[in-house]
Scaffold this motif. Structure first.
Motif, PDB file in Angstrom:
ATOM      1  N   LEU A 147      -1.909  -1.624   6.615  1.00  0.00           N
ATOM      2  CA  LEU A 147      -3.217  -0.963   6.711  1.00  0.00           C
ATOM      3  C   LEU A 147      -3.102   0.514   7.075  1.00  0.00           C
ATOM      4  O   LEU A 147      -3.927   1.333   6.662  1.00  0.00           O
ATOM      5  CB  LEU A 147      -4.082  -1.664   7.766  1.00  0.00           C
ATOM      6  CG  LEU A 147      -4.579  -3.054   7.392  1.00  0.00           C
ATOM      7  CD1 LEU A 147      -5.434  -3.610   8.521  1.00  0.00           C
ATOM      8  CD2 LEU A 147      -5.392  -3.010   6.090  1.00  0.00           C
ATOM      9  N   ASN A 175      -3.435   6.901   2.818  1.00  0.00           N
ATOM     10  CA  ASN A 175      -3.733   7.163   1.406  1.00  0.00           C
ATOM     11  C   ASN A 175      -5.200   7.520   1.202  1.00  0.00           C
ATOM     12  O   ASN A 175      -5.521   8.436   0.430  1.00  0.00           O
ATOM     13  CB  ASN A 175      -3.396   5.929   0.552  1.00  0.00           C
ATOM     14  CG  ASN A 175      -1.918   5.592   0.576  1.00  0.00           C
ATOM     15  OD1 ASN A 175      -1.084   6.444   0.880  1.00  0.00           O
ATOM     16  ND2 ASN A 175      -1.588   4.346   0.279  1.00  0.00           N
ATOM     17  N   GLU A 194     -14.822   2.532   3.636  1.00  0.00           N
ATOM     18  CA  GLU A 194     -13.797   1.614   3.127  1.00  0.00           C
ATOM     19  C   GLU A 194     -13.380   0.597   4.184  1.00  0.00           C
ATOM     20  O   GLU A 194     -13.136  -0.573   3.869  1.00  0.00           O
ATOM     21  CB  GLU A 194     -12.566   2.406   2.646  1.00  0.00           C
ATOM     22  CG  GLU A 194     -12.793   3.208   1.374  1.00  0.00           C
ATOM     23  CD  GLU A 194     -13.028   2.312   0.156  1.00  0.00           C
ATOM     24  OE1 GLU A 194     -12.447   1.224   0.097  1.00  0.00           O
ATOM     25  OE2 GLU A 194     -13.811   2.708  -0.726  1.00  0.00           O
ATOM     26  N   THR A 247       0.825  -1.213   0.000  1.00  0.00           N
ATOM     27  CA  THR A 247       0.000   0.000   0.000  1.00  0.00           C
ATOM     28  C   THR A 247       0.859   1.262   0.000  1.00  0.00           C
ATOM     29  O   THR A 247       0.340   2.364  -0.121  1.00  0.00           O
ATOM     30  CB  THR A 247      -0.925   0.024   1.237  1.00  0.00           C
ATOM     31  OG1 THR A 247      -0.097  -0.030   2.410  1.00  0.00           O
ATOM     32  CG2 THR A 247      -1.883  -1.155   1.232  1.00  0.00           C
ATOM     33  N   TRP A 267     -13.096   6.952   4.524  1.00  0.00           N
ATOM     34  CA  TRP A 267     -12.334   5.837   5.101  1.00  0.00           C
ATOM     35  C   TRP A 267     -13.223   4.921   5.953  1.00  0.00           C
ATOM     36  O   TRP A 267     -12.948   3.723   6.049  1.00  0.00           O
ATOM     37  CB  TRP A 267     -11.127   6.325   5.897  1.00  0.00           C
ATOM     38  CG  TRP A 267     -11.462   7.026   7.191  1.00  0.00           C
ATOM     39  CD1 TRP A 267     -11.569   8.368   7.382  1.00  0.00           C
ATOM     40  CD2 TRP A 267     -11.744   6.405   8.443  1.00  0.00           C
ATOM     41  NE1 TRP A 267     -11.916   8.635   8.680  1.00  0.00           N
ATOM     42  CE2 TRP A 267     -12.021   7.449   9.356  1.00  0.00           C
ATOM     43  CE3 TRP A 267     -11.800   5.094   8.896  1.00  0.00           C
ATOM     44  CZ2 TRP A 267     -12.350   7.213  10.694  1.00  0.00           C
ATOM     45  CZ3 TRP A 267     -12.138   4.850  10.226  1.00  0.00           C
ATOM     46  CH2 TRP A 267     -12.403   5.898  11.113  1.00  0.00           C
ATOM     47  N   LEU A 319      -7.895  -1.582  -2.025  1.00  0.00           N
ATOM     48  CA  LEU A 319      -7.436  -2.810  -1.384  1.00  0.00           C
ATOM     49  C   LEU A 319      -8.409  -3.963  -1.624  1.00  0.00           C
ATOM     50  O   LEU A 319      -7.989  -5.105  -1.888  1.00  0.00           O
ATOM     51  CB  LEU A 319      -7.278  -2.539   0.119  1.00  0.00           C
ATOM     52  CG  LEU A 319      -6.468  -3.511   0.941  1.00  0.00           C
ATOM     53  CD1 LEU A 319      -5.167  -3.874   0.264  1.00  0.00           C
ATOM     54  CD2 LEU A 319      -6.209  -2.881   2.309  1.00  0.00           C
ATOM     55  N   VAL A 324      -0.897  -8.084   3.107  1.00  0.00           N
ATOM     56  CA  VAL A 324      -1.182  -6.660   2.928  1.00  0.00           C
ATOM     57  C   VAL A 324      -0.286  -5.873   3.887  1.00  0.00           C
ATOM     58  O   VAL A 324      -0.384  -6.029   5.111  1.00  0.00           O
ATOM     59  CB  VAL A 324      -2.666  -6.347   3.222  1.00  0.00           C
ATOM     60  CG1 VAL A 324      -2.920  -4.844   3.123  1.00  0.00           C
ATOM     61  CG2 VAL A 324      -3.581  -7.120   2.274  1.00  0.00           C
ATOM     62  N   GLU A 350      -0.870  -1.332  -4.565  1.00  0.00           N
ATOM     63  CA  GLU A 350      -2.232  -0.803  -4.606  1.00  0.00           C
ATOM     64  C   GLU A 350      -2.449   0.151  -3.420  1.00  0.00           C
ATOM     65  O   GLU A 350      -2.735  -0.293  -2.307  1.00  0.00           O
ATOM     66  CB  GLU A 350      -3.251  -1.951  -4.544  1.00  0.00           C
ATOM     67  CG  GLU A 350      -4.695  -1.483  -4.602  1.00  0.00           C
ATOM     68  CD  GLU A 350      -4.951  -0.446  -5.685  1.00  0.00           C
ATOM     69  OE1 GLU A 350      -4.887  -0.814  -6.860  1.00  0.00           O
ATOM     70  OE2 GLU A 350      -5.191   0.748  -5.350  1.00  0.00           O
ATOM     71  N   PRO A 351      -2.330   1.433  -3.676  1.00  0.00           N
ATOM     72  CA  PRO A 351      -2.449   2.390  -2.568  1.00  0.00           C
ATOM     73  C   PRO A 351      -3.874   2.580  -2.055  1.00  0.00           C
ATOM     74  O   PRO A 351      -4.047   2.919  -0.881  1.00  0.00           O
ATOM     75  CB  PRO A 351      -1.913   3.696  -3.155  1.00  0.00           C
ATOM     76  CG  PRO A 351      -2.047   3.544  -4.627  1.00  0.00           C
ATOM     77  CD  PRO A 351      -1.911   2.084  -4.928  1.00  0.00           C
ATOM     78  N   LEU A 352      -4.894   2.369  -2.888  1.00  0.00           N
ATOM     79  CA  LEU A 352      -6.257   2.736  -2.482  1.00  0.00           C
ATOM     80  C   LEU A 352      -7.260   1.581  -2.541  1.00  0.00           C
ATOM     81  O   LEU A 352      -7.987   1.334  -1.581  1.00  0.00           O
ATOM     82  CB  LEU A 352      -6.783   3.880  -3.366  1.00  0.00           C
ATOM     83  CG  LEU A 352      -6.094   5.233  -3.161  1.00  0.00           C
ATOM     84  CD1 LEU A 352      -6.488   6.191  -4.277  1.00  0.00           C
ATOM     85  CD2 LEU A 352      -6.454   5.824  -1.804  1.00  0.00           C
ATOM     86  N   THR A 377      -0.518  -4.002  10.490  1.00  0.00           N
ATOM     87  CA  THR A 377      -0.978  -2.677  10.869  1.00  0.00           C
ATOM     88  C   THR A 377      -0.066  -2.140  11.961  1.00  0.00           C
ATOM     89  O   THR A 377       0.912  -2.783  12.342  1.00  0.00           O
ATOM     90  CB  THR A 377      -2.459  -2.680  11.292  1.00  0.00           C
ATOM     91  OG1 THR A 377      -2.913  -1.315  11.368  1.00  0.00           O
ATOM     92  CG2 THR A 377      -2.676  -3.353  12.646  1.00  0.00           C
ATOM     93  N   TRP A 386      -2.446   2.463   4.016  1.00  0.00           N
ATOM     94  CA  TRP A 386      -3.681   2.470   3.226  1.00  0.00           C
ATOM     95  C   TRP A 386      -4.645   3.532   3.768  1.00  0.00           C
ATOM     96  O   TRP A 386      -5.202   4.341   2.995  1.00  0.00           O
ATOM     97  CB  TRP A 386      -4.340   1.086   3.290  1.00  0.00           C
ATOM     98  CG  TRP A 386      -5.646   0.962   2.598  1.00  0.00           C
ATOM     99  CD1 TRP A 386      -5.893   1.159   1.275  1.00  0.00           C
ATOM    100  CD2 TRP A 386      -6.897   0.610   3.185  1.00  0.00           C
ATOM    101  NE1 TRP A 386      -7.225   0.937   1.001  1.00  0.00           N
ATOM    102  CE2 TRP A 386      -7.863   0.593   2.167  1.00  0.00           C
ATOM    103  CE3 TRP A 386      -7.297   0.280   4.486  1.00  0.00           C
ATOM    104  CZ2 TRP A 386      -9.200   0.290   2.400  1.00  0.00           C
ATOM    105  CZ3 TRP A 386      -8.621  -0.038   4.722  1.00  0.00           C
ATOM    106  CH2 TRP A 386      -9.562  -0.025   3.692  1.00  0.00           C
TER     107      TRP A 386
END
Lengths: 167, 167, 167
Positions: C84, C90, C101, C35, C98, C67, C81, C63-65, C120, C87
């Motif tokens: 987090l 971002n 998301e 991310t 967010w 996920l 991943v 993949e920055p956005l 994370t 992410w």
């Protein structure tokens, strides 16, 4: 019970008291290897508070930089190193190669015959610092902690003055 | 299961929800002893979010300073103190002797007949703050946490909303 | 051993190394869902260090956005991943919702057939930041961590490079 013990935790989490009692289990008098330097009144105050809690069961050996040298001067007594984070700060301020020193400490610890208890700090669980040097420092502290934890027989996390077993 | 329970953790680690469910295990209605003061819009917003999550099983007693007095007003119902860190902030802002108050709270808790669950915060696991008052506060918070943990029957560390048993 | 694993911890606590070895237990090659965005030299440097530690057992998917979209592109290989918190950063910088998301990610994770390990950060265990955005961010990060932990089969706290079982 192993002979290399790392005690970590946040500020005022009771790390030093836990580390002191774990050291004295190995026997006394024990050697207190102090890495702190009384560079200002606040540090002098913290050092005095810690020293007042320790009693006659301790001999103090002050060593801000050459920790491996201090660990070589042993007569078999258990040693308590308090703390690794200040040692790292001293190395960085003296412009020493802290990465080489951290690796040397890990090797030195792995070769110890007498017990060593080490205190360190958790400094990476807050918001990312805006100050770049603070970011570099917390990365360095985390890296040092990991290297020492790898060679340690026991790792303890202090929470509210209580020990949580990590390794 | 003990009757004095301390729940600690970082910001938004799920401390309050864990403490609430642990309190209701002792019975309901329970008393929510709120130490927060809505001094600004942000605090008022946080208080409203917390209050909205609690339901009809709770009676709220707001007490920013005299926590020991609030714990004396008991009819046997379980109490939840949320949180010790705000209480400490209130004591310091009011220029009270927080060290005497912390010792008095520890004695008061040790003498309770009805259950008390207390929420506190981990504030010492980041980089050393540049602000001197912040350093004094995190030392005070750590000292208060250790004193309450010592008299507690159970200590729980909240991580990602989950309880980790410390004592 | 569950198939959704959350690994949390402070900066340089060894989270990524623990998460990588846990991912490879499920088989290789594994997919590394990165991310991070190399927005400045310091980030580029961190990305390079992480990539250098990973070997040929990994395919990288940046993949920055989106996920959830990245998790849909699966051939049954285990996914890691990392991380987090970036992410979330971002999403906030891109002014995405967010909260929606985070809820979508929790639902997506609960529906996965192939394993997903997620890294994370613990960002809430320091002093309350003076910066309002930093306070908003640590609340958001704590909320996201709780939602992912709730659907996870395992949650691990990294301390000094060592895993502490939380769930």
């Amino acid at each position: 019970m192993g002979s290399i013990i790392l005690v970590t935790g946040g500020a005022r989490s009771g790390k030093s008291a836990i580390a002191e009692s774990r050291t004295l289990v190995f026997g006394s008098p024990a050697v207190y290897v102090a890495t702190a330097q009384a560079l200002d009144a606040e540090m002098a105050q913290r050092i005095a508070v810690h020293r007042a809690r320790r009693g006659a069961q301790w001999r103090t050996h002050a060593e801000p930089l050459d920790l491996c040298g201090a660990l070589a001067l042993t007569d078999g007594a258990p040693r308590l190193v308090d703390c690794l984070t200040l040692w790292l700060t001293n190395l960085i301020l003296a412009e020493r190669d802290w990465q080489a020193e951290a690796a040397r400490l890990a090797r030195t610890l792995a070769a110890q015959a007498a017990p060593v208890v080490l205190v360190t700090n958790e400094v990476g669980a807050g918001i990312v610092p805006e100050n770049r040097l603070a970011r570099v420092f917390r990365d360095a502290a985390g890296s040092l902690n990991q290297q020492v934890a790898q060679v340690a027989d026991e790792v303890i996390l202090a929470v509210c003055g209580l020990p949580v077993k990590v390794k």
